[in-house]
Design an enzyme around this catalytic site. Structure first.
Site, PDB file in Angstrom:
ATOM      1  N   ASP A   1      12.853 -23.662  -0.363  1.00  0.00           N
ATOM      2  CA  ASP A   1      14.068 -22.931  -0.709  1.00  0.00           C
ATOM      3  C   ASP A   1      15.075 -23.065   0.430  1.00  0.00           C
ATOM      4  O   ASP A   1      14.759 -22.822   1.602  1.00  0.00           O
ATOM      5  CB  ASP A   1      13.717 -21.456  -0.937  1.00  0.00           C
ATOM      6  CG  ASP A   1      14.916 -20.639  -1.353  1.00  0.00           C
ATOM      7  OD1 ASP A   1      15.258 -20.663  -2.544  1.00  0.00           O
ATOM      8  OD2 ASP A   1      15.511 -19.981  -0.484  1.00  0.00           O
TER       9      ASP A   1
ATOM     10  N   CYS B   1      -9.408  14.580  -5.008  1.00  0.00           N
ATOM     11  CA  CYS B   1      -8.199  14.774  -4.218  1.00  0.00           C
ATOM     12  C   CYS B   1      -7.606  13.436  -3.797  1.00  0.00           C
ATOM     13  O   CYS B   1      -8.250  12.396  -3.870  1.00  0.00           O
ATOM     14  CB  CYS B   1      -8.502  15.577  -2.945  1.00  0.00           C
ATOM     15  SG  CYS B   1      -9.293  17.171  -3.211  1.00  0.00           S
TER      16      CYS B   1
END
Length: 504
Positions: A439, A32
């Site tokens: 950046d 399950c």
């Protein structure tokens, strides 16, 4: 997670762990998902498996009540950069269906025997079993979501014969394909084999901002995007394809709907895998947000934008070209340059709805496409050099690489530096712990959030690190928050940001 952590998760029916492990119960012979509504089994009867394939090999069948195959995948395959994680990314992309186990092993640099031994030890199942589980999951999705003929479902899922398809579905689900299809709540009649509509499972919360990220970078004729939809053409191993993804935040369950306008059925597993990677649908946003919110620099952003996603890539080679062209220019300038370059691409064989071209191949860029680029000659030469290396096979990288290996392949290329490698790792590998400190948009995002970044103080353990090490292994998502802040309209309370100089 140890046994008892997993057991507490299934006792709490915690949906966050669906797809991350599987619960097999010896007394019932079934496995399950963690959130299965059935009564929690006794701990003595439970065995946990990393993959559904391992449960299959151990003799368990899927639960008909909780449908453990109908869940998002595990984020572990992006977090893990070891052989198991690299192999699973390639298996999900359909490499075994196309090239067999020998082809998968060659891509990873191992013999087939070594690969089988390592994966069996790490994941509880060998590559063939893992591929079979992936095929069964794809087949179940098609059976309950479409009206495709059973034979088409079989071959689209990667099975070599209808007989193999029937036997596998009965073995895994204890139901024939016809019986499994009858469990669907509804069908969309009239759906053709080359026009499919599927609902994509994901873990909530889901931030739809990823659509805007893709939309502002969309190349006309190849891509189209809005704040709630994205569509594009792409080239797959067996032919052209076209798809669109739509998000309905006002509908129950906030569904993500994938519409495949055209695809060779043999490429369907690869397309499904790449779309999931593009939208980062296997991520665990609760775990990610919890880690990021613990950093005071990001807490407010996480509170206002929960469930942020890390955009992936549907074509690794294309992503490298886009990253190289986007270095040191604005998003708008990069999009203009890429639009010019797209004229070198061939017309799509499956045009529709304004999408009539394919992104140029590396060979097309190396032959003539580079002449369409404008700007510094050094950058144009770098793009041509990378395209030539890709076209003649001197450079080969993709979803099966790890971060060090990717750097070793890309850094020797002219015009490629650490930023490019980090960006490609984020989007191609789904690497979750990349922080692009240099950046410009990241720096703008820090300013936009009003964060004061102190200098390093080796005498104080309380000083936050400029590289956001405190939120590891989720620094790629911290980068996304900072990019989002940099792109947001200016606020009087924010420190004005300098012009953006990095294409993401």
């Amino acid at each position: 997670m140890d046994f008892w952590q997993r057991y507490r998760a299934i006792d709490a029916r915690d949906t966050r762990f669906d797809g991350q492990f599987y619960t097999a119960v010896r007394t019932t012979g079934i496995y399950c998902r963690p959130s299965c509504p059935a009564r929690t089994p006794k701990a003595a009867n439970v065995t946990f498996y990393e993959t559904s394939a391992a449960a299959h090999d151990a003799g368990y069948r899927a639960c008909k009540r909780c449908l453990p195959e109908a869940v998002p995948g595990t984020p572990a395959w992006n977090v893990r950069q070891d052989l198991a994680g690299r192999a699973m990314r390639l298996i999900n992309d359909g490499v075994i269906n196309r090239d067999g186990v020998e082809g998968l092993a060659a891509r990873l640099g191992y013999s087939a025997r070594q690969l089988n031994r390592i994966l069996s030890h790490e994941l509880g199942a060998g590559p063939l079993s893992l591929a079979r589980a992936s095929r069964a999951q794809t087949a179940r999705t098609l059976l309950v979501s479409t009206a495709m003929k059973l034979a088409d479902v079989a071959f689209a899922s990667g099975f070599s014969s209808v007989r193999q398809f029937n036997e596998t579905m009965v073995e895994v689900f204890a139901m024939t394909p016809t019986a499994l299809r009858s469990t669907a709540r509804h069908h969309k009649p009239g759906t053709a084999a080359t026009s499919l509509t599927l609902t994509l499972p994901y873990r909530e919360p889901f931030d739809p901002g990823i659509f805007s990220f893709l939309a502002v970078r969309a190349i006309p004729g190849i891509e189209a995007g809005t704040p709630a939809s994205y569509a594009r053409t792409l080239r797959l191993p067996h032919g052209d394809a076209r798809f669109s993804v739509d998000y309905d935040g006002g509908a129950p369950g906030r569904p993500l709907t994938l519409t495949i306008g055209a695809v060779d059925l043999r490429d369907l597993p690869a397309l499904l895998s790449r779309v999931r990677r593009l939208f980062d649908l296997d991520a665990d946003p609760v775990a990610i947000d919890g880690a990021l919110a613990g950093d005071p620099r990001l807490a407010a952003s996480v509170a206002s934008t929960s469930g942020i996603r890390l955009p992936g890539a549907v074509d690794p080679q294309e992503l490298l070209v886009r990253a190289m062209i986007g270095q040191q220019v604005t998003v708008a300038a990069a999009r203009t340059a890429l639009t010019q370059l797209s004229a070198a691409g061939s017309a799509s064989l499956m045009p529709a709805e304004g999408l009539d071209r394919l992104f140029p191949t590396a060979a097309e860029i190396a032959d003539e496409g580079y002449t369409l680029l404008r700007g510094p000659q050094r950058r144009i030469d770098a793009v041509r050099s990378a395209a030539s290396a890709l076209a003649d096979g001197r450079l080969d990288f993709g979803y099966g690489d790890d971060l060090p290996g990717l750097g070793a392949k890309l850094l020797p290329l002219p015009g490629v530096g650490p930023w490019t490698v980090g960006y490609v790792a984020m989007r191609v590998l789904g690497a979750p712990d990349v922080f692009l400190a240099n950046d410009a948009a990241v720096r703008n995002g820090i300013r936009a959030l009003g964060v004061i970044m102190p200098g390093p103080d080796p005498l104080s353990a309380d000083v936050p690190s400029p590289e956001f090490r405190e939120v590891s292994p989720w620094r790629s998502y911290a980068t996304m928050h900072l990019w989002r802040a940099a792109a947001a309209p200016a606020s009087p309370k924010r420190v004005p940001a300098v012009p953006e100089k990095a294409m993401r």
